[in-house]
Design a protein around this motif. Sequence first.
Motif, PDB file in Angstrom:
ATOM      1  N   PHE A   1      71.029  84.538  82.306  1.00 30.68           N
ATOM      2  CA  PHE A   1      70.377  84.441  80.990  1.00 30.68           C
ATOM      3  C   PHE A   1      70.915  83.254  80.209  1.00 30.68           C
ATOM      4  N   GLU A   2      72.253  83.042  80.260  1.00 34.42           N
ATOM      5  CA  GLU A   2      72.838  81.912  79.546  1.00 34.42           C
ATOM      6  C   GLU A   2      72.334  80.581  80.100  1.00 34.42           C
ATOM      7  N   ALA A   3      72.064  80.542  81.422  1.00 36.76           N
ATOM      8  CA  ALA A   3      71.630  79.297  82.053  1.00 36.76           C
ATOM      9  C   ALA A   3      70.168  78.975  81.752  1.00 36.76           C
ATOM     10  N   VAL A   4      69.282  79.989  81.833  1.00 38.78           N
ATOM     11  CA  VAL A   4      67.840  79.707  81.707  1.00 38.78           C
ATOM     12  C   VAL A   4      67.144  80.589  80.676  1.00 38.78           C
ATOM     13  N   GLY A   5      67.858  81.527  80.068  1.00 40.06           N
ATOM     14  CA  GLY A   5      67.223  82.465  79.131  1.00 40.06           C
ATOM     15  C   GLY A   5      66.586  81.786  77.939  1.00 40.06           C
ATOM     16  N   GLY A   6      67.282  80.764  77.386  1.00 37.71           N
ATOM     17  CA  GLY A   6      66.713  80.064  76.230  1.00 37.71           C
ATOM     18  C   GLY A   6      65.399  79.393  76.552  1.00 37.71           C
ATOM     19  N   VAL A   7      65.327  78.792  77.750  1.00 37.17           N
ATOM     20  CA  VAL A   7      64.094  78.141  78.186  1.00 37.17           C
ATOM     21  C   VAL A   7      62.983  79.170  78.338  1.00 37.17           C
TER      22      VAL A   7
ATOM     23  N   GLN B   1      62.707  82.068  76.898  1.00 37.61           N
ATOM     24  CA  GLN B   1      62.273  82.579  75.596  1.00 37.61           C
ATOM     25  C   GLN B   1      61.277  81.632  74.936  1.00 37.61           C
ATOM     26  N   GLU B   2      61.477  80.332  75.117  1.00 33.89           N
ATOM     27  CA  GLU B   2      60.568  79.360  74.524  1.00 33.89           C
ATOM     28  C   GLU B   2      59.171  79.413  75.132  1.00 33.89           C
ATOM     29  N   VAL B   3      59.098  79.714  76.440  1.00 36.62           N
ATOM     30  CA  VAL B   3      57.776  79.766  77.087  1.00 36.62           C
ATOM     31  C   VAL B   3      57.182  81.159  77.046  1.00 36.62           C
ATOM     32  N   SER B   4      57.969  82.147  76.559  1.00 35.90           N
ATOM     33  CA  SER B   4      57.478  83.523  76.490  1.00 35.90           C
ATOM     34  C   SER B   4      56.457  83.650  75.379  1.00 35.90           C
ATOM     35  N   GLU B   5      55.451  84.541  75.576  1.00 37.06           N
ATOM     36  CA  GLU B   5      54.459  84.802  74.526  1.00 37.06           C
ATOM     37  C   GLU B   5      55.131  85.411  73.303  1.00 37.06           C
ATOM     38  N   ASP B   6      56.157  86.227  73.555  1.00 37.23           N
ATOM     39  CA  ASP B   6      56.911  86.836  72.458  1.00 37.23           C
ATOM     40  C   ASP B   6      58.322  86.289  72.498  1.00 37.23           C
TER      41      ASP B   6
ATOM     42  N   GLU C   1      62.862  69.304  79.153  1.00 40.24           N
ATOM     43  CA  GLU C   1      63.522  69.474  77.858  1.00 40.24           C
ATOM     44  C   GLU C   1      62.684  68.858  76.730  1.00 40.24           C
ATOM     45  N   ALA C   2      62.011  67.728  77.020  1.00 41.69           N
ATOM     46  CA  ALA C   2      61.153  67.103  76.004  1.00 41.69           C
ATOM     47  C   ALA C   2      59.986  68.007  75.645  1.00 41.69           C
ATOM     48  N   LYS C   3      59.390  68.636  76.656  1.00 36.48           N
ATOM     49  CA  LYS C   3      58.278  69.567  76.401  1.00 36.48           C
ATOM     50  C   LYS C   3      58.746  70.734  75.553  1.00 36.48           C
ATOM     51  N   LEU C   4      59.911  71.286  75.914  1.00 32.07           N
ATOM     52  CA  LEU C   4      60.440  72.427  75.154  1.00 32.07           C
ATOM     53  C   LEU C   4      60.736  72.035  73.714  1.00 32.07           C
TER      54      LEU C   4
END
Length: 727
Positions: free
Chosen positions: A58-64, A66-71, A145-148
């Motif tokens: 989660f620490e490695a990819v969770g933030g990413v 969450q950004e692409v999640s609908e919620d 990262e630019a897209k995010l």
Amino acid sequence: MLSHVHACAPGLVRVGIMATYVEILKTEFPEIDVELFDYITGVLECGRTDFEDGDEVFEAVGGVLQEVSEDRQNEEGVRNICIQMFNTLRVSRDGSQKQVLLDAPVQLSQISADTGPQTTDVEGIWMMKRSQNSTVDAKKLEKAEAKLKAKHERRNEKDSQKSSNPLVLEEASASQASSKKDSRVDQSGKNRSYDIRIENFDVSFGERVLLQGAELSLASGRRYGLIGRNGLGKTTLLKMLASRSLRVPAHISILHVEQEVAGDDTAALQSVLESDTTREGLLDEERTLNARIANGTAEGTESVRLSEIYGKLEEIEADKAPARASVILAGLGFSPRMQQQQTREFSGGWRMRLALARALFARPDLLLLDEPTNMLDVRAILWLEDYLQTWQSTILVVSHDRNFLNAVVTDIVHLHSQRLDGYRGNYENFIKTKEDRLKNQQREYEAQLQYRQHIQVFIDRFRYNANRAAQVQSKLKLLEKLPELKPIEKETEVTLRFPDNFEKLSPPILQLDEVEFFYSPDRPLFKGLNLSADLESRICIVGENGAGKTTALKLLMGELTPVNGVRQAHRNLKIGYFSQHHVDQLDLNVCSVELLLNRFPGRTEEEYRHQLGGYGITGELATRPVASLSGGQKSRVAFAQMTMPCPNFYVLDEPTNHLDMETIEALAKALSKFRGGVILVSHDERLIRLVCRELWVCENGSVRRIDGGFDEYRDILHEQFRKEGYL
């Protein structure tokens, strides 16, 4: 083992029954960008041997994620997904299951001894192998990262807009269950029926569910009245139909009279003619072809096409269109001069009439009308009633005008309790049928309740009697099988009250003597106006829009000063005024309690709440900004404000706009019980009949009394329609 090989995403072989992190990623985030997908799978592949638990994933990819999640607020959901992906990595790492990513196609039957002799009889299965020492592509990482970052900035901008404007309107949405068969028939163009049947659909407004599992059936050529309390979703349902958010067969044309016509240089009559796009298209093509023929540039086929166009124009009676459009405009109150005026010269109310005229002229298969009488005077309403009685296609109309519904509709659709119930007949028939249904349901409920009690008495009496054990068990099973009892749902009664704790005033109370008034000297509005009213008066002023009804009210109240003549009023007369544009009287930026506090300081919050509660503004509604209230709720707040100082005379200008029928009935009862004087301007026939004992007609620079009341006025108007050929 090969017996456990399953079909999976391209480039992946799965051994065992557990889903891979790639499959989890694609399933949970089906719309993820390719760059982000490669970035996340690269991180997971590199860290396969390093991750200690799901939290590290989660620490490695969770933030990413969450950004692409609908919620994106659902951190716990994303964390659980990361734990699932870690479990697949752990299984592969521990060797209890084998997961191989390939980057070149390899046939399983050609794989060497790594997979054992069982693989040799497996044919035609391919997999891709990816290098186990793969690293994260720096360019892909930068792009991801630019897209995010861009996505994050857009979301932050939306959030800041919402926080700076707390009155952002929520959006309505609709969903429905539809069979593939219906969809195929509709898309194939074979469905030629003009009946509409929408089953098992939901409609929501923001987080509030308005309709759930509802059904709507509209038979071609019938006229439906959609009724229900304010705020239940009638207007929203019309919008969902108009936007085809609910599936209406594609060949059925829909027109929703919702917005006023845009103001431009187009003449009113021409604007109506242009609403028939078929006729306009044929006429444009005819002009083009005639121009080519005149210039000698036409080809032989164009003369044939011109003949076809003439045939179609004759078929749709295009030559009669201007006369038909003119009749519709005249019926809605447009004089011959007004029909030639540019649309930008009209007020919003007249442009709404123009929008209605365009819809009537275009004759859609499904006509959706939302409170069409709000913009009309009594004369135009009576004309519209007569005109719609001959309408050939389907109508669905929302209206609070009881008499209009009785005159126009053939069926009623009742919206209540998040569902729609259909009734044959007009509004009066609906009331009678509904009452009969409720009585039958109540009798059935009471009979079932009595039967249950009878069985329960037997069970309680012989529960511990061994000889009756079998009978008791039988009765218990019978009780369990009986349908669940539900008490009858009765809508709460709407009540309004106009306080009348004041002393009687001796006449004369209010009068105008030989009053002359104009806004411009070259256009006199009233001359020799003589009017009088007292505390016994129940007067309704009717007349066409622009005849001076509101001006007459303001002269009576003293808001306008006569050019000549005299206004006389009792020194203790206290007038309560309800404006046609009552919202202008309200401060929209405060809540209802604060609004009364600012207008009438020095009382307790409990007194303000009690005053608002008498008009249905209770609980949380009283503390919401007035701007966020519905039209009907704003009207109730205006009533509460108007009656707070206990006037002994009320002047009401179009008080029924935005009120539902139950509230109009309550208003009529309250005015009938009120001991003071009442003068109102209204187009609602039922309110006029229930409240008023005098009818004043405003026309031709005068206000005259009609002894025969509303019936005589209706007869006069119908005679005018016949003479002028408006029907």
